[in-house]
Design a protein around this motif. Structure first.
Motif, short mmCIF file in Angstrom:
data_model
loop_
_atom_site.label_atom_id
_atom_site.label_comp_id
_atom_site.label_asym_id
_atom_site.label_seq_id
_atom_site.Cartn_x
_atom_site.Cartn_y
_atom_site.Cartn_z
N SER A 1 0.79 -1.45 0.23
CA SER A 1 0.10 0.06 0.28
C SER A 1 1.04 1.47 0.03
O SER A 1 1.70 1.15 0.09
CB SER A 1 -1.18 0.14 1.59
N VAL B 1 -8.65 1.75 -0.73
CA VAL B 1 -9.94 2.13 -2.22
C VAL B 1 -10.52 0.73 -2.33
O VAL B 1 -9.33 -0.23 -2.25
CB VAL B 1 -8.67 2.88 -2.99
N GLU C 1 -5.25 6.50 0.96
CA GLU C 1 -4.64 5.58 1.79
C GLU C 1 -5.08 4.22 0.11
O GLU C 1 -6.38 4.04 0.46
CB GLU C 1 -4.78 4.31 2.71
N THR C 2 -4.08 3.97 -0.25
CA THR C 2 -4.89 2.80 -0.94
C THR C 2 -5.03 1.59 -0.81
O THR C 2 -6.33 1.23 -1.68
CB THR C 2 -3.48 2.34 -2.41
N SER D 1 0.59 5.16 1.15
CA SER D 1 -0.26 6.40 2.17
C SER D 1 0.72 7.98 1.74
O SER D 1 1.76 8.20 2.50
CB SER D 1 0.33 5.80 3.23
N ARG E 1 -12.59 -1.40 -5.26
CA ARG E 1 -13.33 -1.04 -6.99
C ARG E 1 -14.63 -1.18 -6.69
O ARG E 1 -15.60 -2.19 -6.27
CB ARG E 1 -12.25 -1.87 -7.74
#
Length: 62
Positions: free
Chosen positions: A40, A57, A53-54, A42, A59
């Motif tokens: 990840s 996420v 923060e990825t 941040s 989809r």
């Protein structure tokens, strides 16, 4: 684990990256401690507060 800082006289943005696919990483950055999810990134506003923060996420599915 990797960190990048982009700074001007009045602004600061930091990117903290955890490349490990399986383990959570813990890092002391400045005066704060951060926990980074596996694989990840941040983004820290003013190099202090996590604003993105990825790992959080998701989809959408059509």
């Amino acid at each position: 684990m990797q960190g990048h800082v982009f700074e001007t006289e009045s602004e600061c943005v930091a990117l903290l990256v955890n490349f490990d696919k399986h383990k959570i990483s813990y890092i002391q950055f400045g005066k704060e401690a951060f926990q980074l999810a596996p694989k990840s990134i941040s983004i820290l506003s003013q190099c202090r507060e996590v604003v993105f923060e990825t790992a959080k996420v998701h989809r959408s599915r059509s």
